[in-house]
Design a protein around this motif. Structure first.
Motif, PDB file in Angstrom:
ATOM      1  N   UNK A  20       0.837  -1.207   0.000  1.00  0.00           N
ATOM      2  CA  UNK A  20       0.000   0.000   0.000  1.00  0.00           C
ATOM      3  C   UNK A  20       0.869   1.254   0.000  1.00  0.00           C
ATOM      4  N   UNK A  21       1.913   1.265   0.818  1.00  0.00           N
ATOM      5  CA  UNK A  21       2.837   2.402   0.840  1.00  0.00           C
ATOM      6  C   UNK A  21       3.521   2.563  -0.512  1.00  0.00           C
ATOM      7  N   UNK A  22       3.901   1.436  -1.118  1.00  0.00           N
ATOM      8  CA  UNK A  22       4.547   1.472  -2.424  1.00  0.00           C
ATOM      9  C   UNK A  22       3.632   2.007  -3.514  1.00  0.00           C
ATOM     10  N   UNK A  23       2.361   1.651  -3.442  1.00  0.00           N
ATOM     11  CA  UNK A  23       1.395   2.155  -4.431  1.00  0.00           C
ATOM     12  C   UNK A  23       1.262   3.660  -4.327  1.00  0.00           C
ATOM     13  N   UNK A  24       1.234   4.160  -3.110  1.00  0.00           N
ATOM     14  CA  UNK A  24       1.175   5.602  -2.904  1.00  0.00           C
ATOM     15  C   UNK A  24       2.445   6.272  -3.441  1.00  0.00           C
ATOM     16  N   UNK A  25       3.588   5.653  -3.212  1.00  0.00           N
ATOM     17  CA  UNK A  25       4.854   6.202  -3.709  1.00  0.00           C
ATOM     18  C   UNK A  25       4.878   6.236  -5.236  1.00  0.00           C
ATOM     19  N   UNK A  26       4.302   5.231  -5.873  1.00  0.00           N
ATOM     20  CA  UNK A  26       4.224   5.207  -7.341  1.00  0.00           C
ATOM     21  C   UNK A  26       3.350   6.356  -7.821  1.00  0.00           C
ATOM     22  N   UNK A  27       2.205   6.543  -7.185  1.00  0.00           N
ATOM     23  CA  UNK A  27       1.337   7.655  -7.563  1.00  0.00           C
ATOM     24  C   UNK A  27       2.057   8.991  -7.404  1.00  0.00           C
ATOM     25  N   UNK A  66      -5.030   0.811  -9.734  1.00  0.00           N
ATOM     26  CA  UNK A  66      -6.430   0.583  -9.348  1.00  0.00           C
ATOM     27  C   UNK A  66      -6.662  -0.856  -8.900  1.00  0.00           C
ATOM     28  N   UNK A  67      -6.130  -1.813  -9.649  1.00  0.00           N
ATOM     29  CA  UNK A  67      -6.336  -3.222  -9.272  1.00  0.00           C
ATOM     30  C   UNK A  67      -5.628  -3.563  -7.974  1.00  0.00           C
ATOM     31  N   UNK A  68      -4.392  -3.075  -7.822  1.00  0.00           N
ATOM     32  CA  UNK A  68      -3.640  -3.395  -6.613  1.00  0.00           C
ATOM     33  C   UNK A  68      -4.271  -2.748  -5.380  1.00  0.00           C
ATOM     34  N   UNK A  69      -4.760  -1.522  -5.517  1.00  0.00           N
ATOM     35  CA  UNK A  69      -5.430  -0.878  -4.383  1.00  0.00           C
ATOM     36  C   UNK A  69      -6.658  -1.681  -3.978  1.00  0.00           C
TER      37      UNK A  69
END
Length: 111
Positions: A12-19, A61-64
């Motif tokens: 989740x932290x990584x997804x935010x970092x990607x965004x 979107x899918x990973x979130x």
């Protein structure tokens, strides 16, 4: 906290970092591509979307959704090499985004 919960939190932290990285390099799209663009049968929708659009509108979107719903995470990921290839022909370096995608790849692949 179970290991899977810990990894999900890191993802989740990584997804935010990607965004955040997509926003930093100016490649965060403000408009969603047409629905037809998502009907591609090619990997990464390469024939209908820019790679960064795929990251934003498909991968993130899918990973979130997976993380938020508590579903099992994918056991393998290899997105960073595609990002490296994409940024070879771009004016942006993309190195920050590539690093964030590598981190996600490693988390999901267990290495």
């Amino acid at each position: 906290m179970a290991d899977s919960d810990k990894i999900a939190g890191q993802v989740a932290d990584g997804l935010l970092a990607i965004e955040m990285e997509l926003r930093t390099i100016g490649l965060w799209a403000t408009e969603r591509p047409p629905q037809a663009a998502f009907q591609s049968t090619e990997p990464f929708c390469i024939d209908t979307l820019e790679f960064t659009q795929w990251v934003q509108f498909v991968f993130l979107e899918r990973m979130k959704l997976i993380v938020e719903s508590g579903h099992p995470l994918p056991s393998v990921s290899g997105i960073a090499p595609m990002a490296e290839e994409y940024f070879r022909s771009r004016p942006e370096s993309g190195q920050g985004l590539i690093r964030e995608l590598e981190a996600i790849d490693q988390l999901l692949s267990g290495s």
